[in-house]
Every structure is written in C-alpha cells, then in structure tokens.
Design a protein around this motif. Structure first.
Motif, PDB file in Angstrom:
ATOM      1  N   ASP A   1     -28.625  19.557   2.685  1.00 27.33           N
ATOM      2  CA  ASP A   1     -28.555  18.239   3.314  1.00 27.33           C
ATOM      3  C   ASP A   1     -27.948  18.239   4.708  1.00 27.33           C
ATOM      4  O   ASP A   1     -27.811  17.185   5.316  1.00 27.33           O
ATOM      5  CB  ASP A   1     -27.798  17.260   2.420  1.00 27.33           C
ATOM      6  CG  ASP A   1     -26.354  17.659   2.184  1.00 27.33           C
ATOM      7  OD1 ASP A   1     -25.929  18.712   2.695  1.00 27.33           O
ATOM      8  OD2 ASP A   1     -25.653  16.908   1.485  1.00 27.33           O
TER       9      ASP A   1
ATOM     10  N   LYS B   1     -21.709  10.653   4.044  1.00 24.36           N
ATOM     11  CA  LYS B   1     -22.509   9.447   4.199  1.00 24.36           C
ATOM     12  C   LYS B   1     -22.660   9.002   5.652  1.00 24.36           C
ATOM     13  O   LYS B   1     -23.398   8.066   5.929  1.00 24.36           O
ATOM     14  CB  LYS B   1     -21.892   8.303   3.392  1.00 24.36           C
ATOM     15  CG  LYS B   1     -21.779   8.568   1.898  1.00 24.36           C
ATOM     16  CD  LYS B   1     -21.108   7.400   1.207  1.00 24.36           C
ATOM     17  CE  LYS B   1     -20.834   7.712  -0.269  1.00 24.36           C
ATOM     18  NZ  LYS B   1     -20.090   6.609  -0.921  1.00 24.36           N
ATOM     19  N   CYS B   2     -21.954   9.635   6.550  1.00 28.84           N
ATOM     20  CA  CYS B   2     -21.940   9.209   7.946  1.00 28.84           C
ATOM     21  C   CYS B   2     -22.266  10.377   8.873  1.00 28.84           C
ATOM     22  O   CYS B   2     -21.757  11.483   8.687  1.00 28.84           O
ATOM     23  CB  CYS B   2     -20.573   8.640   8.323  1.00 28.84           C
ATOM     24  SG  CYS B   2     -20.036   7.233   7.309  1.00 28.84           S
ATOM     25  N   LEU B   3     -23.100  10.094   9.858  1.00 30.78           N
ATOM     26  CA  LEU B   3     -23.510  11.119  10.815  1.00 30.78           C
ATOM     27  C   LEU B   3     -23.466  10.498  12.211  1.00 30.78           C
ATOM     28  O   LEU B   3     -24.489  10.180  12.806  1.00 30.78           O
ATOM     29  CB  LEU B   3     -24.932  11.596  10.476  1.00 30.78           C
ATOM     30  CG  LEU B   3     -25.407  12.922  11.047  1.00 30.78           C
ATOM     31  CD1 LEU B   3     -24.559  14.066  10.514  1.00 30.78           C
ATOM     32  CD2 LEU B   3     -26.875  13.147  10.688  1.00 30.78           C
TER      33      LEU B   3
ATOM     34  N   ARG C   1     -25.908   7.366   7.083  1.00 33.65           N
ATOM     35  CA  ARG C   1     -27.048   8.170   6.662  1.00 33.65           C
ATOM     36  C   ARG C   1     -27.919   7.360   5.696  1.00 33.65           C
ATOM     37  O   ARG C   1     -27.451   6.421   5.040  1.00 33.65           O
ATOM     38  CB  ARG C   1     -26.603   9.469   5.974  1.00 33.65           C
ATOM     39  CG  ARG C   1     -25.860  10.419   6.876  1.00 33.65           C
ATOM     40  CD  ARG C   1     -25.758  11.813   6.282  1.00 33.65           C
ATOM     41  NE  ARG C   1     -27.061  12.503   6.271  1.00 33.65           N
ATOM     42  CZ  ARG C   1     -27.212  13.784   5.981  1.00 33.65           C
ATOM     43  NH1 ARG C   1     -26.149  14.529   5.642  1.00 33.65           N
ATOM     44  NH2 ARG C   1     -28.406  14.342   6.002  1.00 33.65           N
ATOM     45  N   SER C   2     -29.179   7.717   5.615  1.00 35.60           N
ATOM     46  CA  SER C   2     -30.043   7.096   4.615  1.00 35.60           C
ATOM     47  C   SER C   2     -29.599   7.536   3.232  1.00 35.60           C
ATOM     48  O   SER C   2     -29.143   8.671   3.033  1.00 35.60           O
ATOM     49  CB  SER C   2     -31.506   7.513   4.837  1.00 35.60           C
ATOM     50  OG  SER C   2     -32.004   6.968   6.036  1.00 35.60           O
TER      51      SER C   2
ATOM     52  N   GLN D   1     -35.084  10.945   0.683  1.00 36.59           N
ATOM     53  CA  GLN D   1     -34.827   9.553   1.029  1.00 36.59           C
ATOM     54  C   GLN D   1     -35.792   8.628   0.297  1.00 36.59           C
ATOM     55  O   GLN D   1     -36.843   9.034  -0.183  1.00 36.59           O
ATOM     56  CB  GLN D   1     -34.950   9.352   2.547  1.00 36.59           C
ATOM     57  CG  GLN D   1     -33.840  10.017   3.357  1.00 36.59           C
ATOM     58  CD  GLN D   1     -34.054  11.511   3.531  1.00 36.59           C
ATOM     59  OE1 GLN D   1     -35.177  11.989   3.571  1.00 36.59           O
ATOM     60  NE2 GLN D   1     -32.954  12.259   3.624  1.00 36.59           N
TER      61      GLN D   1
ATOM     62  N   GLN E   1     -31.584  10.626  15.679  1.00 36.46           N
ATOM     63  CA  GLN E   1     -30.613  10.958  14.634  1.00 36.46           C
ATOM     64  C   GLN E   1     -31.170  10.697  13.238  1.00 36.46           C
ATOM     65  O   GLN E   1     -30.894  11.452  12.300  1.00 36.46           O
ATOM     66  CB  GLN E   1     -29.324  10.156  14.845  1.00 36.46           C
ATOM     67  CG  GLN E   1     -28.154  10.596  13.969  1.00 36.46           C
ATOM     68  CD  GLN E   1     -27.505  11.885  14.441  1.00 36.46           C
ATOM     69  OE1 GLN E   1     -28.187  12.786  14.943  1.00 36.46           O
ATOM     70  NE2 GLN E   1     -26.199  11.985  14.282  1.00 36.46           N
ATOM     71  N   ARG E   2     -31.994   9.661  13.103  1.00 36.39           N
ATOM     72  CA  ARG E   2     -32.595   9.395  11.790  1.00 36.39           C
ATOM     73  C   ARG E   2     -33.553  10.526  11.423  1.00 36.39           C
ATOM     74  O   ARG E   2     -33.632  10.926  10.259  1.00 36.39           O
ATOM     75  CB  ARG E   2     -33.342   8.060  11.813  1.00 36.39           C
ATOM     76  CG  ARG E   2     -33.778   7.570  10.434  1.00 36.39           C
ATOM     77  CD  ARG E   2     -32.585   7.299   9.528  1.00 36.39           C
ATOM     78  NE  ARG E   2     -31.760   6.232  10.019  1.00 36.39           N
ATOM     79  CZ  ARG E   2     -30.513   5.997   9.605  1.00 36.39           C
ATOM     80  NH1 ARG E   2     -29.952   6.791   8.689  1.00 36.39           N
ATOM     81  NH2 ARG E   2     -29.800   5.002  10.101  1.00 36.39           N
TER      82      ARG E   2
ATOM     83  N   ASP F   1     -31.313  13.200  10.209  1.00 34.47           N
ATOM     84  CA  ASP F   1     -30.783  12.789   8.903  1.00 34.47           C
ATOM     85  C   ASP F   1     -31.804  13.073   7.804  1.00 34.47           C
ATOM     86  O   ASP F   1     -31.461  13.573   6.730  1.00 34.47           O
ATOM     87  CB  ASP F   1     -30.434  11.297   8.965  1.00 34.47           C
ATOM     88  CG  ASP F   1     -29.994  10.720   7.631  1.00 34.47           C
ATOM     89  OD1 ASP F   1     -29.492  11.469   6.777  1.00 34.47           O
ATOM     90  OD2 ASP F   1     -30.161   9.492   7.450  1.00 34.47           O
ATOM     91  N   HIS F   2     -33.076  12.759   8.064  1.00 28.91           N
ATOM     92  CA  HIS F   2     -34.144  12.983   7.082  1.00 28.91           C
ATOM     93  C   HIS F   2     -34.704  14.402   7.155  1.00 28.91           C
ATOM     94  O   HIS F   2     -35.615  14.743   6.411  1.00 28.91           O
ATOM     95  CB  HIS F   2     -35.280  11.985   7.319  1.00 28.91           C
ATOM     96  CG  HIS F   2     -34.958  10.583   6.914  1.00 28.91           C
ATOM     97  ND1 HIS F   2     -35.904   9.731   6.388  1.00 28.91           N
ATOM     98  CD2 HIS F   2     -33.808   9.869   6.958  1.00 28.91           C
ATOM     99  CE1 HIS F   2     -35.344   8.548   6.131  1.00 28.91           C
ATOM    100  NE2 HIS F   2     -34.069   8.614   6.478  1.00 28.91           N
TER     101      HIS F   2
END
Length: 759
Positions: free
Chosen positions: A183, A251-253, A273-274, A289, A553-554, A557-558
């Motif tokens: 992850d 949970k945070c990025l 984060r998603s 996700q 960033q998304r 994240d994914h």
C-alpha cells in the motif's frame, strides 16, 4: 425467401434462445453462487477459530477508536474550510466506513495467522471470512423479474450478478504499482521518492488567471459540465473520514508544499487516502479502492444508488411516479427545483426557502452548472411521468416511476453516445471501440462476459481530463443571448444563491444559455486559477487547494502505474527516453516533463494524459482516447439494460426505440427550462450564424442518423447549426410517448427497425 427475410428469421430464433437464457439464468447463477459452501472439515475448524479472532479484534478496535492520535479521530467540520469542502465533495458513505473497518480487522487477522495461511484458503472460505469481517460483495437473490434495473446495479448480469454494483472495488487493468506491493505509494525508477505533486504542478502545469485563448474550435462549454455530470453517474471513491495533518499515516498522505511556493504559504495540503477495501476475492493486499456508486450509465446521480435512497427521493403523495421537488420561491410560474438538502452544512443558502439541492449524488451543489443539469434531469423525469400518467390512468405510482426512469436512462445513454462522445473521441475511435449508435436497428451485441465496472485508472486519472476544460468564469446570458455577467467560478462552490430566479438574472436558465455559447477550453497543461489556487477557498480569492496536485496524489494513493506503462497498454511504443514522447507531445511539453522527472518511467499519468496533443478530429490524445474508449465500450456492451439491446424482457418496443432516438440534448433543454425560446439543434457545438448554405441539413437528429461525425478535421460538412425555435420546430423533434400506452400495437419490421447490427 429473400436473404433479408432469412437473416431476420435467424435473428429472431437467436433472440428467442437468448431471451429464455436471460430469463432463467439470474435465478440459477445467483442460487449456485450462494450455495458455494466450504466443505473441508479442517478448513471449517480453522475458519471458526479465525472468526472468533475477528470478533475479538472488532471489540478491540471499537475500544481504541479515537485514542490513536489524529489518524483515528473522525473528521470534524470547520465551516467553509477548503479541506472541509473537499470532504463534502468526497462524501464517504457509512457503508464505505464499515468496509474500511473490515480491512483493518482482516489485516489484524493476517498478522496473526500469516498472509500465506489465509491465501491458501479456498474461494468460499475466503468469502465467508470476508463476510464475518463485515464485507459481502455477493448477491444471493435477484429479483424474479428483470424488467427494470435495480438501484444498486446488482443482477444486471445474469452470470456475474455483482459486476457494476455499487460498493464494489474498482477494477484494475494493470497491476497496482505500490512500492512494497502492499500500500505504499509508487517510487521513482531510481528507488527514491517521486517529486511532490505540488512541485510537479509547478514544473509542468501553467496557471491561467483568466480564460485563455486555447478554445476547442466549434465546441461549447456544455461538454465540460456534461462530462462532470456524467462522471458522477459512474464513479465516486470513498475517503477516509479522519482529521489529517502534515504527517503521513496509514490514512493520510499529505501533499507537501515547497517552501519557496509562489502562492501557497501553508506547509501542506491535508489529504485523506481513499478507503481501503478487500478485493472481490477478499484479499486485503495490495490495497484496493471502492466505487461507492453503480458503474452503469443509469442516472444514479438522479435516482440514487440503493433502493432506500431511491425511495427517499420520490414524491409518493401524488401517485404519479414523481421525484421530490420544490417550487421556485422567487417565481410565480416555471418548472420545479431540486428539494432542499437540509443536511448540507457547507452550503451558502439563497434564502431559508432555497438551499443546496438534494439529489442521488452528494456532489450536486458543487457548482451551478452541475446543479443546473441535475435540475434539468429531475424536471425531465417528472415531465415524462406526468405524461405517462395521462396516457395510462390505470398505472400505479411504482409503474409510472419505473417506466419514466427507464425512458430517462435510455435518453441519457443515447445523448452520451450520440452527442457527447463523438467530438471527444473522434469518429475513428468511436468506430474502433464500437461506440456509434445505430439509426434504426436493435443491438444484439450484449456480452455477459464483458465487465462494465469502472476501472481504477478511468476514475482516478483518465476521466479527470475535464479539469483542464474548466473556465475561470461562468457566462450568464439573457433570453436573447446577450451577456448578463461573468460569474467567477471560485465564488460559486457550494453556493445556492446563483440559481435564484430574479429580474434580469433568470437563475438557472441564464447559466444553461451560457453553457451552449461559451467556448470549450482545450485539454492541455494550462489550468485555470480557480482550481489550481482557489479551489474551495473562502473567501473566494484566498488560498484554497490545487486540484491538479490532488489528482496526482490520488493517482499515487491508488497506485496507478506510470504513464509509460499505460502507453504500452494502449499499444503505443514504450518510451525509452523523453524524446520518444514526441510522437504524442509537443517539444515544449516533453521539455517540462524532462525537467520535472528524473526518468521517463516516473511520469504520473494525469499530467501526461492532458499533456498529449489532441489527435486530428478529436479533443483528446492517443492514450486518453484508448482509456476512455475502452471504458465506454464496456459500459455499452456489458450492460444488459443498454437501451438498444433487443434481447430480454427489458427491451424497448421497436416504436419506443425509434422515439428515444429522436431525443437530443437540445430537446431536453427546451422541455425543461423556463425561458429559452431559441436554441441550436446540436448544443455541444457553437451556433452557426448567417444564411445557411443551400441544401444544408439543419436538424442534428437527421444529420446524426445519416453521417458518422465529426469529420477527419473535427468538422461537420453539410450541417448548419443555426438557432431555431424550441416550440414546434421539426429540426428539434419531440418525443412521442404514445408507444408507451398500454396495449399499443408495435411497429412492424417494414417500419424501419429490421436491420440488426452487432456494433
């Protein structure tokens, strides 16, 4: 017997066999799926032990909630703060929270029993384990009739009843590119961290303080608004509902802001984060996700994504199948408005009587163009339901609602594929992916092996291309198309005041008229300041968020693979150096990527996609055309309720399908606005002026039936798009609902629906 008659007879026999199969298969396959039991005794004993551990873990997590620092605290509101508005836009359903908690439980179990031990469990055992932890993607029972869609998308496919369903994972077309295969976000080719997203934006994306001159010839801004409305029909990821700081946590990025940033003074953008969910096989690694809404083009942004939500949006008091609405408190006459969303805490209200609207999607009030299209579709449903109630006085509320819903969804699908997609993808890609609609025939191309579910790359990168088309201001025009004002986009976010009907401003109609006049911006690396500096800012000219940085960033994240990997996926040559990108990018664009990234294999997908030069006759570049075209192919051929599908009890009658094909977005706007006396027949294209050439076609309905468009250069030769009257003009034909009358005798093959096609 003629060859045509023989072909028709063969198609009828094939249709009959397939129809019987579609009637019986939902029950058969759903029953078999639910009967897939764990039969190994040792595995059963092991599962009991694991399930006991799951219960202990759940109790422990409940006790620890809120005690593990910022990462464990629920998000607390700070009215009109940019990060708070972002959370409002990224609304997370309680179902998503439950699934996120299940992942934490399963990860705890994995650390006790080891990933390997759990990975060796059989499929049924894994599903039972997932269910014990609170996640069950399966559907055990499907409705006995399949005339109408379910609200949550389940049971569309008789072989795979969960495909396209709300609250299921996005699908991956390339493996997740996590640094640790679990992850952690992707690293650079060198093994070092990638450049921070805000730094990437500063190096590659130019801010535009005002609307730039790079407009897409011939096309209107309606395409941008329509694209956002369309996106909200098919994908919505869930965000972790926690307070984040500038510290990286599970949970945070956070997005770190360079110390020498020319505009932002904060240390970071907070970034949730998603939500992480198990995949459809109940694996928690690599991180996956969730899509909170249905994947299908089913107007779920209007009707909701569950039976409960759907019912809450209905007006059951009149027995006419209507959706809830309110009268415009500032107008004595006119169409209805969206009902007030009393729970929307971040809305700037126009008056106690007029607040942000409640719809099937929580993002509807984000900006007035989006809210206007939501209102248009609400009115369209109620207009059709009212007419059906007159034609069929014996129909009850449920029947009227479902029939009106089916008609509206069919019209929606037709407009998406017949009007929105052709200029975006060009006629070459429309043909390549089988996206062209047929002027007369049914489609016998439904394939239960095609998964319509939204791909992670489409939701996270590809269909965010419209962010490059967002203008600095939204144009408002009066009924004669004279300018009223330019409204700054950054003062419209979650602001209901702009839709107020008042003398000289005409509320929603003024915005809709502006959409079909204001020119569409090109897809490129030039983004407007309201979204790169002032996104969700309060005051509007203050420091907000950078949408491009959030997109990058998304993607990380994914764990969306790098641009070069997607080039290879789309059959473009894999780039060995930055110079190899010149096949789809300008020298100036390649230069900024070379200065920003160390390796050509490091480039994030989102900026690369909007950096591609649009190919001739289309609005997007090669890789974007591939990813968008592929997704819309699956949405068409993987949807049993696709409006052209001629097989199954859900199929429209021939006469009904002929009527649906008459519908254009121009007709929808004519029928649902208060004061738009004239309009161009093809509203996604700017209106032509002057005298039409001799023998020019002035009806888009007629032109689109006879031509594959746009032309190679993006043109529409032989078509004149001059404004005509909304009332009684044959150039914008009206939908005749008589074929929906109970007992209506359908048309025969000789009436034009006799040539089958398979896409």
């Amino acid at each position: 017997m003629s060859s045509r008659k023989q072909a028709n007879l063969l198609n009828e026999r094939i249709s009959l066999v397939c129809l019987v199969f579609l009637w019986i298969s939902p029950v058969v396959f759903a029953t078999n799926y639910g009967a897939d039991l764990v039969k190994d005794d040792n595995e059963r004993l092991f599962l009991r032990d694991v399930e006991s551990h799951i219960l202990e873990t759940e109790r422990w997590l409940h006790e620890q909630a809120g005690q593990d620092g910022t990462d464990g605290e629920l998000f607390e509101r700070s009215r009109r703060d940019p990060h708070d508005l972002l959370m409002q836009f990224g609304f997370t359903h309680m179902m998503s929270d439950r699934m996120a908690n299940a992942v934490r439980v399963l990860k705890n179990v994995s650390s006790t029993y080891s990933e390997r031990t759990l990975s060796e469990l059989s499929g049924p055992a894994k599903r039972e384990l997932c269910s014990a932890a609170g996640v069950d993607y399966t559907v055990s029972d499907c409705p006995s009739t399949s005339i109408y869609r379910t609200h949550n998308g389940a049971c569309n496919n008789p072989l795979n009843v969960n495909w396209g369903k709300a609250f299921t994972p996005f699908v991956r077309q390339l493996p997740a590119a996590y640094a640790d295969a679990l992850d952690n976000p992707r690293l650079a080719k060198s093994g070092e961290a990638l450049p921070p997203p805000r730094l990437v934006c500063l190096g590659t994306i130019k801010d535009a303080e005002k609307d730039h001159d790079n407009s897409a010839d011939h096309w209107t801004l309606l395409s941008m608004h329509f694209g956002q409305f369309l996106d909200h029909d098919v994908d919505h990821s869930a965000l972790e509902n926690v307070n984040c700081t500038c510290e990286i946590t599970p949970k945070c990025l956070p997005i770190m802001i360079p110390s020498n940033d020319s505009f932002f003074t904060a240390h970071c953008f907070k970034f949730q984060r998603s939500v992480a969910v198990p995949d459809e096989d109940c694996n928690t690694s690599p991180r996956q996700q969730l899509n909170q809404i249905t994947s299908f083009l089913d107007l779920s942004q209007v009707y909701g994504n569950s039976e409960t939500q759907g019912k809450s949006l209905r007006d059951l008091s009149k027995g006419k199948g209507l959706l809830l609405s309110i009268d415009d408190p500032n107008s004595d006459v006119g169409h209805e408005l969206l009902p007030n969303d009393e729970e929307h805490k971040d809305c700037i209200i126009a008056s106690p009587q007029l607040k942000c609207g409640r719809t099937g999607d929580a993002r509807a009030a984000e900006q007035p163009g989006l809210a206007s299209l939501h209102t248009v579709l609400l009115r369209q449903h109620n207009r059709i339901a009212e007419k059906l109630s007159i034609l069929n006085p014996g129909w009850n509320d449920e029947k009227l609602y479902q029939e009106a819903r089916a008609v509206c969804i069919a019209m929606w699908q037709h407009i998406v594929y017949n009007e929105y997609l052709p200029p975006l993808l060009g006629s070459k890609n429309m043909a390549k992916h089988g996206l062209q609609v047929h002027p007369t025939s049914y489609l016998f191309g439904y394939d239960p092996h095609v998964n319509p579910s939204i791909s992670n790359v489409f939701a996270t990168a590809a269909f965010r291309m419209g962010h490059s088309q967002i203008p600095t201001t939204l144009l408002k025009l009066d009924r004669d198309y004279a300018e009223i004002e330019h409204v700054k986009l950054d003062e419209t976010f979650f602001n209901a005041t702009h839709l107020v009907t008042s003398p000289g401003h005409s509320g929603m109609d003024a915005f809709l008229r502006g959409m079909i006049v204001q020119k569409l911006l090109t897809i490129d690396l030039l983004l407007t300041a309201p979204i790169t500096k002032h996104l969700f800012a309060d005051p509007e000219d203050g420091q907000g968020l950078d949408l491009a940085a959030l997109n990058i960033q998304r993607g990380r994240d994914h764990s969306i693979a790098d641009y070069n990997a997607w080039r290879k996926y789309c059959k473009l040559p894999e780039a060995g150096s930055f110079d190899d990108l010149l096949d789809v990018m300008s020298e100036a664009t390649v230069s900024v990527f070379r200065k920003t990234y160390e390796s050509v294999n490091d480039i994030d997908l989102f900026p690369a996609l909007i950096g591609e030069t649009p190919e001739r006759g289309q609005l997007v570049g090669a890789t974007l055309a591939c990813l968008i075209g592929e997704q819309f192919h699956r949405l068409k051929f993987g949807d049993r309720f696709w409006y052209e599908n001629g097989l199954g009890e859900q199929a429209f009658k021939k006469a009904q399908l002929l009527e649906i094909r008459k519908v254009t977005m121009a007709r929808v706007l004519c029928d649902t606005t208060n004061d738009v006396p004239t309009i161009q027949p093809y509203v996604f294209r700017v209106a032509d002026t002057g005298t039409p050439p001799e023998n020019a076609i002035k009806s888009f309905y007629t032109y689109s039936r006879e031509n594959h468009f746009p032309g190679d250069a993006g043109d529409m030769p032989g078509f004149f798009n001059g404004r005509v009257s909304c009332q009684g003009d044959d150039n914008i034909p009206e939908l005749n609902l008589e074929p929906w009358t109970e007992g209506y005798v359908d048309v025969t093959e000789d009436d034009g629906l006799d040539v089958p096609f398979g896409g």
